[in-house]
Design a protein around this motif. Structure first.
Motif, mmCIF file in Angstrom:
data_model
loop_
_atom_site.group_PDB
_atom_site.id
_atom_site.type_symbol
_atom_site.label_atom_id
_atom_site.label_comp_id
_atom_site.label_asym_id
_atom_site.label_seq_id
_atom_site.Cartn_x
_atom_site.Cartn_y
_atom_site.Cartn_z
ATOM 1 N N ARG A 29 2.283 1.299 -8.429
ATOM 2 C CA ARG A 29 1.461 0.168 -8.877
ATOM 3 C C ARG A 29 0.204 0.081 -7.995
ATOM 4 N N VAL A 30 -0.948 0.053 -8.643
ATOM 5 C CA VAL A 30 -2.212 0.081 -7.909
ATOM 6 C C VAL A 30 -2.915 -1.265 -8.024
ATOM 7 N N ASN A 31 -3.389 -1.744 -6.909
ATOM 8 C CA ASN A 31 -4.079 -3.024 -6.903
ATOM 9 C C ASN A 31 -5.320 -2.898 -6.025
ATOM 10 N N ASN A 89 -20.793 1.199 1.679
ATOM 11 C CA ASN A 89 -19.929 0.162 1.136
ATOM 12 C C ASN A 89 -19.623 -0.791 2.291
ATOM 13 N N THR A 90 -20.447 -1.817 2.403
ATOM 14 C CA THR A 90 -20.360 -2.634 3.606
ATOM 15 C C THR A 90 -19.167 -3.577 3.609
ATOM 16 N N ILE A 91 -18.811 -4.068 2.431
ATOM 17 C CA ILE A 91 -17.635 -4.928 2.453
ATOM 18 C C ILE A 91 -16.381 -4.045 2.431
ATOM 19 N N THR A 92 -15.362 -4.513 3.124
ATOM 20 C CA THR A 92 -14.146 -3.721 3.194
ATOM 21 C C THR A 92 -13.297 -3.979 1.957
ATOM 22 N N SER A 93 -13.039 -2.932 1.224
ATOM 23 C CA SER A 93 -12.191 -3.074 0.051
ATOM 24 C C SER A 93 -10.773 -2.656 0.404
ATOM 25 N N THR A 94 -9.838 -3.262 -0.295
ATOM 26 C CA THR A 94 -8.439 -2.954 -0.023
ATOM 27 C C THR A 94 -7.764 -2.379 -1.260
ATOM 28 N N VAL A 121 -6.139 0.527 3.176
ATOM 29 C CA VAL A 121 -5.127 0.951 2.205
ATOM 30 C C VAL A 121 -3.759 0.468 2.668
ATOM 31 N N ILE A 122 -2.998 -0.052 1.725
ATOM 32 C CA ILE A 122 -1.610 -0.433 2.015
ATOM 33 C C ILE A 122 -0.707 0.434 1.154
ATOM 34 N N LEU A 123 0.229 1.091 1.769
ATOM 35 C CA LEU A 123 1.224 1.861 1.020
ATOM 36 C C LEU A 123 2.573 1.220 1.310
ATOM 37 N N ASN A 124 3.145 0.644 0.290
ATOM 38 C CA ASN A 124 4.383 -0.106 0.476
ATOM 39 C C ASN A 124 5.526 0.549 -0.290
#
Ligand SMILES: Nc1ncnc2c1ncn2[C@@H]1O[C@H](COP(=O)(O)OP(=O)(O)OP(=O)(O)O)[C@@H](O)[C@H]1O
Ligand SMILES: [Mg+2]
Lengths: 356, 252
Positions: A29-31, A89-94, A121-124
């Motif tokens: 699942r990608v968010n 890409n100055t804002i940090t995307s997650t 990046v979060i890998l859960n």
């Protein structure tokens, strides 16, 4: 490719049922929060030639789980992502990837931050089956000039599961890679992080937390290879072991030629909650440069008696007091998880584990 | 009935005898002071009563609130109403003062404190102790100055309202103003139903609390008990005179 030979490890006995031939399906699942992020399935990026050869960091790594594991993942993977954060890409995307584990899951990932970009990046990893299941995976992190990648890996599998995970990163001039690795579940975990601090002023850190009980086996290997001058690395490992858990920690600080004025620090903290646990620590320091600083510190022992006494004198039972001390030790690492929901969920999970 | 009655208590640590026969009775409404030279065993007495694992009771007994004290675990003693303000309070990162006070109150009273009333109670005690509310959000004792740690101990005492509070050199590390604030608070916390045992080296605190008994502890024994005048005697003569008296009573 078929892997016939069964690898043997000296300190931890590998399970028998390695490298199953049939690999399970199931979707990650990608968010995505933020913008300037390109994602596509790893297989697609691979077949379209988007992934350059020099991103295949496992080909030149020095410490990992071995050829058998690397080969198995590259020949059998059927999921995983190529995630790229565009430059400026100055804002940090997650990007959050929730990976359900059922049957045998084999994944390949590549995370790329272009020059000056920032990427979270979060890998859960979560169990989604009652049957024994396993994860085999490789994650590569490419941090270009002045970029920053923060990867949070969380493993909350059930005791009958196995987790084999390899990570390779390379950091260019002024770039940084931060990895937070949380291992709360799985009866067998073997993981490696091999990071190359290639550029001047590059930084790389791995902060790891683990909890093991009832016969769980863990082999944790962290390697920092300083190649650029003025580079800085941190290996921080904090764990608690109960029951008859066994854990091996390998921390390698390698200073290659050209890494003058670099600093590498490793620190290991282990709280022993039972007499029957086994903990091996193998720190290593290899220097081809003189003008570097490499430090190792370890604190391994039972919960501090004076602390327990203090807490119990305030009405907390021995178990409650121990729990508090362990959670306190983990706090430093859990605070690195910016996602408040995930952090709270992990704290609750940890609480549950410690109460059993 | 007395709150605490100690009979012929002897203890060892690391195979070494430290307490060599302590008798002590504390009744509701009383304040006791124990004075004595360094290494006499004052902290040991406090630790043995609270149940420190490094100390072994070799003989003697103690009845606390009608129960055999040495049969109880440390947390059970706390729940029964015993409190120790530590000479060296421990730092516990990861747990805020606020969280700790609430957890502790819950464990000791057996019920979750009502949030509103509890907050008000804590705030009131902090004001009395001249403590900034911001300490509630700090980790327990972490990076606290010596004096701040001691105030935090008394804050815990105030919130937990024990039957018997033992204050082990709470005055050390406090500046003159803080000593006044802290011991005035302690005196206010004294009621006809509870009791306080103060361990100290200094007479300064006697300006703010009014003890009913003063005991001199030398080499693991209480060599003399009396009223406030005993403290004055210590100030004038030092402990040497009392040390001699043990030789006379002991070795003969
Ligand atoms: N855990 C322990 N293990 C071994 N010896 C101990 C232990 N605790 C105390 N002692 C010894 O017992 C003796 C009494 O120590 P204690 O701390 O009770 O003295 P005190 O009267 O509180 O002194 P001070 O005024 O300096 O605080 C000392 O000789 C001390 O070294
Ligand atoms: Mg003392």
């Amino acid at each position: 490719m078929n892997i016939k030979e069964h690898p043997k490890w000296k300190r931890i006995t590998l399970p028998d049922n390695l490298f199953p031939e049939s690999v399970s399906k199931g979707n990650i699942r990608v968010n995505i929060k933020g913008e300037g992020i390109e994602t596509r399935p790893y297989s697609e990026a691979f077949s379209e030639g988007i992934i350059p050869q020099d991103f295949m960091l496992e080909q030149t790594s020095v410490k990992d789980l071995g050829e058998a594991f690397k080969g198995y993942v590259n020949s059998n993977y059927n999921k995983g992502f190529y995630v790229r954060s565009e430059s400026a890409n100055t804002i940090t995307s997650t990007v959050r990837l929730d990976v359900p584990i059922q049957g045998t899951q084999v994944e390949n990932h590549i995370l790329v931050a272009e020059e000056g970009a920032s990427l979270n990046v979060i890998l859960n990893y979560i169990s989604e089956s009652n049957l024994p299941s396993m994860h085999y995976g490789i994650t590569r992190l490419i941090a270009k000039r002045g970029s920053r990648i923060k990867l949070i890996k969380v493993q909350q599998l059930k005791p009958s599961d196995q987790f084999f995970d390899q990570n390779f990163s390379i950091v260019e001039d002024g770039g940084s890679v931060e990895v937070v690795d949380v291992q709360l579940g799985s009866g067998f975990s073997a993981l490696s992080h091999d990071s190359v601090l290639a550029g001047r002023n590059s930084r790389s850190s791995i902060k790891s937390l683990y909890y093991g009980d009832h016969g769980s086996l863990m082999d944790l290997s962290y390697t920092m290879r300083h190649r650029g001058a003025h580079s800085e690395s941190v290996i921080l490992s904090k764990g608690a072991l109960d029951g008859d858990a066994k854990k091996v920690f390998r921390g390698n600080l390698i200073f290659e030629t050209g890494s003058q004025k670099s600093v590498g620090r490793e620190k290991e903290v282990v709280v022993l909650l039972s007499e029957n646990v086994k903990t091996d620590s193998i720190p290593a320091l290899l220097c081809s440069e003189d003008d570097v600083i490499g430090e190792h510190a370890a604190s391994i022992g039972q919960v501090d008696q004076e602390k327990l006494f203090y807490l119990m004198s305030r009405g907390l039972s021995a178990t409650e007091a121990k729990k508090l001390v362990v959670k306190a030790a983990f706090d430093e690492i859990l605070l690195e998880i910016d996602d408040v929901n995930l952090r709270t969920q992990l704290m609750d999970a940890l609480d549950g584990r410690l109460t059993q | 009935m007395s709150i605490l009655k100690v009979n012929a208590l002897r203890s060892t640590a690391d195979g070494q005898e430290i307490l060599k026969g302590i008798d002590l009775e504390i009744n509701p409404g009383e304040i006791h002071v124990i004075m004595g030279p360094n290494g006499a065993g004052k902290s040991t007495l406090a630790n043995v009563l609270m149940g420190h694992p490094a100390h072994e009771v070799v003989s003697g007994e103690a009845i606390f609130g009608g129960k055999v004290l040495f049969d109880m675990k440390v947390d059970e003693r706390a729940k029964a109403g015993l409190f120790l303000s530590f000479q060296y309070p421990q730092e516990v990162p990861g747990v805020t003062v606020d969280n700790f006070l609430r957890t502790s109150k819950k464990e000791i009273s057996g019920i979750m404190p009502m949030l509103g009333a509890f907050k008000k109670d804590v705030k009131q005690h902090m004001e009395m102790l001249d403590m900034d509310q911001k300490y509630l959000e700090r980790y327990l004792n972490l990076g606290f100055s010596g004096g701040e740690k001691k105030k935090n101990e008394i804050l815990q005492m105030a919130v937990l309202s024990p039957k018997l509070a033992i204050l082990d050199e709470t005055d050390s590390g406090l500046d003159v103003d803080a000593i006044r604030v802290v011991y005035e608070t302690v005196q206010k916390l004294a009621t006809k139903d509870n009791a306080i045992l103060v361990i100290t080296h200094y007479n300064k605190i006697l300006n703010y609390i009014k003890p009913d008994f003063v005991h001199i502890l030398v080499d693991g024994k209480i060599v003399k008990s009396g009223d406030l005048s005993l403290a004055t005697e210590v100030e004038e003569k030092g402990y040497e005179a009392f040390k001699k008296s043990t030789d006379v009573n002991g070795a003969a």
